[in-house]
Enzyme design. Sequence first.
Site, PDB file in Angstrom:
ATOM      1  N   ASN A   9       6.397  10.781  18.950  1.00 35.62           N
ATOM      2  CA  ASN A   9       5.150  10.028  19.107  1.00 35.62           C
ATOM      3  C   ASN A   9       4.250  10.812  20.058  1.00 35.62           C
ATOM      4  O   ASN A   9       4.510  10.854  21.253  1.00 35.62           O
ATOM      5  CB  ASN A   9       5.493   8.643  19.697  1.00 35.62           C
ATOM      6  CG  ASN A   9       4.251   7.841  20.064  1.00 35.62           C
ATOM      7  OD1 ASN A   9       3.135   8.205  19.674  1.00 35.62           O
ATOM      8  ND2 ASN A   9       4.446   6.763  20.808  1.00 35.62           N
ATOM      9  N   LYS A  11       1.275  10.145  20.824  1.00 34.46           N
ATOM     10  CA  LYS A  11       0.320   9.245  21.512  1.00 34.46           C
ATOM     11  C   LYS A  11      -1.090   9.856  21.466  1.00 34.46           C
ATOM     12  O   LYS A  11      -1.436  10.494  20.487  1.00 34.46           O
ATOM     13  CB  LYS A  11       0.775   8.991  22.944  1.00 34.46           C
ATOM     14  CG  LYS A  11       2.240   8.585  23.035  1.00 34.46           C
ATOM     15  CD  LYS A  11       2.618   8.112  24.395  1.00 34.46           C
ATOM     16  CE  LYS A  11       4.108   7.836  24.435  1.00 34.46           C
ATOM     17  NZ  LYS A  11       4.539   7.152  25.615  1.00 34.46           N
ATOM     18  N   HIS A  93       4.306  -0.708  19.616  1.00 37.44           N
ATOM     19  CA  HIS A  93       4.682   0.082  20.801  1.00 37.44           C
ATOM     20  C   HIS A  93       4.220  -0.685  22.043  1.00 37.44           C
ATOM     21  O   HIS A  93       3.179  -1.337  22.036  1.00 37.44           O
ATOM     22  CB  HIS A  93       4.002   1.454  20.731  1.00 37.44           C
ATOM     23  CG  HIS A  93       4.527   2.408  21.751  1.00 37.44           C
ATOM     24  ND1 HIS A  93       4.172   2.341  23.073  1.00 37.44           N
ATOM     25  CD2 HIS A  93       5.399   3.441  21.643  1.00 37.44           C
ATOM     26  CE1 HIS A  93       4.809   3.303  23.739  1.00 37.44           C
ATOM     27  NE2 HIS A  93       5.559   3.988  22.886  1.00 37.44           N
ATOM     28  N   GLU A  95       2.839   0.220  24.610  1.00 35.11           N
ATOM     29  CA  GLU A  95       1.497   0.583  25.081  1.00 35.11           C
ATOM     30  C   GLU A  95       0.420  -0.149  24.288  1.00 35.11           C
ATOM     31  O   GLU A  95      -0.631  -0.485  24.825  1.00 35.11           O
ATOM     32  CB  GLU A  95       1.318   2.111  25.012  1.00 35.11           C
ATOM     33  CG  GLU A  95       2.126   2.793  26.112  1.00 35.11           C
ATOM     34  CD  GLU A  95       2.534   4.228  25.816  1.00 35.11           C
ATOM     35  OE1 GLU A  95       2.003   4.838  24.871  1.00 35.11           O
ATOM     36  OE2 GLU A  95       3.411   4.730  26.549  1.00 35.11           O
ATOM     37  N   GLU A 163      12.928   0.380  22.981  1.00 34.30           N
ATOM     38  CA  GLU A 163      12.254   1.165  24.007  1.00 34.30           C
ATOM     39  C   GLU A 163      12.038   0.320  25.259  1.00 34.30           C
ATOM     40  O   GLU A 163      11.023  -0.392  25.362  1.00 34.30           O
ATOM     41  CB  GLU A 163      10.898   1.640  23.494  1.00 34.30           C
ATOM     42  CG  GLU A 163      10.976   2.553  22.294  1.00 34.30           C
ATOM     43  CD  GLU A 163       9.808   3.529  22.264  1.00 34.30           C
ATOM     44  OE1 GLU A 163      10.056   4.711  22.184  1.00 34.30           O
ATOM     45  OE2 GLU A 163       8.649   3.077  22.357  1.00 34.30           O
ATOM     46  N   GLY A 169       8.325   7.328  29.664  1.00 37.64           N
ATOM     47  CA  GLY A 169       7.546   8.277  30.452  1.00 37.64           C
ATOM     48  C   GLY A 169       7.879   8.294  31.933  1.00 37.64           C
ATOM     49  O   GLY A 169       7.124   8.842  32.732  1.00 37.64           O
ATOM     50  N   SER A 209      12.224   8.297  27.695  1.00 40.89           N
ATOM     51  CA  SER A 209      12.663   9.466  28.474  1.00 40.89           C
ATOM     52  C   SER A 209      13.826  10.222  27.846  1.00 40.89           C
ATOM     53  O   SER A 209      14.689  10.740  28.564  1.00 40.89           O
ATOM     54  CB  SER A 209      12.982   9.048  29.917  1.00 40.89           C
ATOM     55  OG  SER A 209      11.813   8.573  30.554  1.00 40.89           O
TER      56      SER A 209
HETATM   57  C1  PEP Z   1       7.453   6.455  23.732  1.00 37.93           C
HETATM   58  O1  PEP Z   1       6.368   6.251  24.213  1.00 37.93           O
HETATM   59  O2  PEP Z   1       7.708   6.006  22.592  1.00 37.93           O
HETATM   60  C2  PEP Z   1       8.432   7.198  24.504  1.00 37.93           C
HETATM   61  C3  PEP Z   1       9.685   7.017  24.235  1.00 37.93           C
HETATM   62  O3  PEP Z   1       7.940   8.019  25.486  1.00 37.93           O
HETATM   63  P1  PEP Z   1       8.788   9.042  26.399  1.00 37.93           P
HETATM   64  O4  PEP Z   1       9.769   9.753  25.508  1.00 37.93           O
HETATM   65  O5  PEP Z   1       7.761   9.985  26.964  1.00 37.93           O
HETATM   66  O6  PEP Z   1       9.470   8.232  27.444  1.00 37.93           O
END
Ligand code: PEP
Length: 249
Positions: A9, A11, A93, A95, A163, A169, A209
């Site tokens: 992703n 983003k 998601h 976000e 998630e 992040g 992460s």
């Molecule tokens: C995400 O936003 O779907 C995600 C898993 O981000 P990150 O891998 O940067 O933690």
Amino acid sequence: MRRKLAAGNWKMNGTTAALSELEALARAYPTPSIDVLICPPATLLHRAAEVVRDTEVTVGGQNCHAATAGAHTGDISADMLVDAGASAVILGHSERREDHGEQNEDVRAKARAAMDAGLKAIICVGESLEQREAANTLDIIGGQMSGSIPDQSTGENLIVAYEPIWAIGTGKVPTLNEIGEVHDFIRNRLERRFGEGVGRSVRLLYGGSVKPSNAEDIFGVSNVDGALVGGASLKAQDFSGIIDALLKA
Ligand code: PEP
């Protein structure tokens, strides 16, 4: 057998130059024995689809509107994603739930539209740190699943991504036991709602992460069929480390 999936992703990251990372990835894994999906920003989607055209790497969207067309300035329909070359779309998601106030019923309507258009819907669920600390994780995940996942779901058109919001992040990752507990719970819920056949065929991704250094351990957890990766999907070299770990799992 569920086919493993490494999904990236991007983003709101990447302009034309970023396509070189996708090119490198497609060159390195033209016909992987797992699924490899990159979801770039919508502005790059069509060109990204061209980059991976002669390979088995696929591209997807990061959101879609629930309607097929109409007066929705700035929005993109599922059909438009398909037209641009997408095979999947990330929905719900955290976000988007946070930045755009998306509720479970919005996610469900979008997922219906995506499935109707022939896309795989990657529906994201996950708890906040506060909810985890209050021991509410499974209640939250169960509620998000009932509210966001449409009845027409199958192993072909649905992928669920767990998630934890506090792991996205941040460099923080739940313990392997914590990941396993949630993934087993999601699997169980899917089997109860859709029956064993469908419930067992839906792929479950862990996201938050994931990096080349922790991917192997995470992929060893039962009911983890791959990862949804943010930051570490932006560079082909990092994402390759994750793909390699999944190929070995
Ligand atoms: C995400 O936003 O779907 C995600 C898993 O981000 P990150 O891998 O940067 O933690």
